[in-house]
Design a protein around this motif. Structure first.
Motif, short mmCIF file in Angstrom:
data_model
loop_
_atom_site.label_atom_id
_atom_site.label_comp_id
_atom_site.label_asym_id
_atom_site.label_seq_id
_atom_site.Cartn_x
_atom_site.Cartn_y
_atom_site.Cartn_z
N ALA A 131 0.81 -1.22 0.00
CA ALA A 131 0.00 0.00 0.00
C ALA A 131 0.84 1.27 0.00
O ALA A 131 0.46 2.26 -0.62
CB ALA A 131 -0.93 0.00 1.21
N GLY A 132 1.98 1.25 0.72
CA GLY A 132 2.70 2.50 0.89
C GLY A 132 4.20 2.45 0.73
O GLY A 132 4.89 3.44 1.00
N GLY A 133 4.76 1.35 0.32
CA GLY A 133 6.19 1.27 0.09
C GLY A 133 6.97 0.80 1.31
O GLY A 133 6.41 0.53 2.38
N ALA A 134 8.27 0.71 1.13
CA ALA A 134 9.17 0.17 2.14
C ALA A 134 9.15 0.96 3.44
O ALA A 134 9.22 0.38 4.53
CB ALA A 134 10.60 0.10 1.60
N HIS A 135 9.03 2.28 3.35
CA HIS A 135 9.03 3.09 4.57
C HIS A 135 7.86 2.73 5.48
O HIS A 135 7.99 2.72 6.71
CB HIS A 135 9.04 4.58 4.24
N GLY A 136 6.71 2.43 4.87
CA GLY A 136 5.58 1.98 5.66
C GLY A 136 5.86 0.64 6.33
O GLY A 136 5.47 0.41 7.47
N GLY A 137 6.53 -0.25 5.62
CA GLY A 137 6.92 -1.54 6.20
C GLY A 137 7.85 -1.36 7.37
O GLY A 137 7.73 -2.05 8.39
N PHE A 138 8.78 -0.42 7.24
CA PHE A 138 9.66 -0.13 8.38
C PHE A 138 8.86 0.45 9.55
O PHE A 138 9.23 0.28 10.70
CB PHE A 138 10.80 0.81 7.97
N GLY A 139 7.76 1.14 9.23
CA GLY A 139 6.88 1.63 10.29
C GLY A 139 6.28 0.48 11.10
O GLY A 139 6.07 0.61 12.31
N VAL A 140 6.01 -0.64 10.43
CA VAL A 140 5.52 -1.83 11.15
C VAL A 140 6.59 -2.31 12.13
O VAL A 140 6.28 -2.70 13.26
CB VAL A 140 5.12 -2.95 10.16
N VAL A 141 7.84 -2.27 11.71
CA VAL A 141 8.96 -2.65 12.60
C VAL A 141 8.97 -1.75 13.83
O VAL A 141 9.08 -2.22 14.96
CB VAL A 141 10.31 -2.56 11.85
N VAL A 142 8.85 -0.45 13.60
CA VAL A 142 8.84 0.50 14.71
C VAL A 142 7.66 0.22 15.64
O VAL A 142 7.81 0.17 16.87
CB VAL A 142 8.80 1.96 14.20
N GLY A 143 6.50 0.00 15.06
CA GLY A 143 5.31 -0.29 15.87
C GLY A 143 5.49 -1.54 16.71
O GLY A 143 5.12 -1.57 17.89
N ALA A 144 6.06 -2.58 16.12
CA ALA A 144 6.31 -3.82 16.88
C ALA A 144 7.32 -3.58 17.99
O ALA A 144 7.16 -4.10 19.11
CB ALA A 144 6.79 -4.91 15.93
N ALA A 145 8.35 -2.81 17.72
CA ALA A 145 9.35 -2.53 18.74
C ALA A 145 8.78 -1.67 19.87
O ALA A 145 9.10 -1.89 21.04
CB ALA A 145 10.58 -1.84 18.12
#
Length: 167
Positions: A131-145
């Motif tokens: 939906a939003g590219g790699a930066h959004g995926g890295f946002g999932v990492v941040v959210g999980a952390a």
């Protein structure tokens, strides 16, 4: 993290760049595990867990906006330091909190929960990346952390309350 790294490399038109990015993170995984194992630990493992989770959350945050491959690689290397520490502490806390008779079962449950969490996070990251590219995926990492940090802090508070109740 792997879904987002692959998406970042592919999104830049350089899918082969994923390998050196993984390499940077994996090398620091080895160093982080070795260094934590060699360190003389002061303080409780629960405090270390909360600190390592917070460090992972903070170190992951720049991945949501960095574009330069060298900066992304350096940031991935930094995040790689926290992961083995968290894995070690999970084992230490499991071992110290369950009776020896069920220790193998406890480790199995922990490993199964970890695998389920990784699979679920990869699925969510894949959807977010689509939906939003790699930066959004890295946002999932941040959210999980961040979630891991909150849970670790909750465990720290709960363990402090339990220690206060002991005679």
């Amino acid at each position: 993290m792997q879904v987002s790294v692959a998406a970042y490399a592919v999104g830049r038109g350089t899918p082969d760049a994923a390998a050196p990015l993984y390499f940077a993170s994996n090398c620091t995984n080895l160093v982080g595990g070795w260094a934590y194992g060699a360190w003389r630990h002061d303080g409780s493992p629960r405090r270390h867990q909360a600190a390592a989770a917070a460090c992972l959350a903070l170190a992951s945050l720049p991945l949501t906006f960095l574009d330069a491959p060298l900066a992304v690689g350096a940031t991935l290397a930094l995040t790689g330091l926290a992961v083995p520490v968290l894995l070690i502490l999970t084992s230490v806390l499991t071992e110290s909190s369950v009776p020896r008779a069920v220790l193998t079962q406890a480790f199995t449950w922990g490993n199964s929960a970890s695998a389920a969490g990784i699979a679920g996070a990869a699925a969510v990251a894949g959807r977010v990346v689509d939906a939003g590219g790699a930066h959004g995926g890295f946002g999932v990492v941040v959210g999980a952390a961040v979630a891991m940090t909150v849970l670790a802090l909750g465990g720290l508070r709960d363990s402090s309350a339990a220690e206060d109740e002991r005679p």
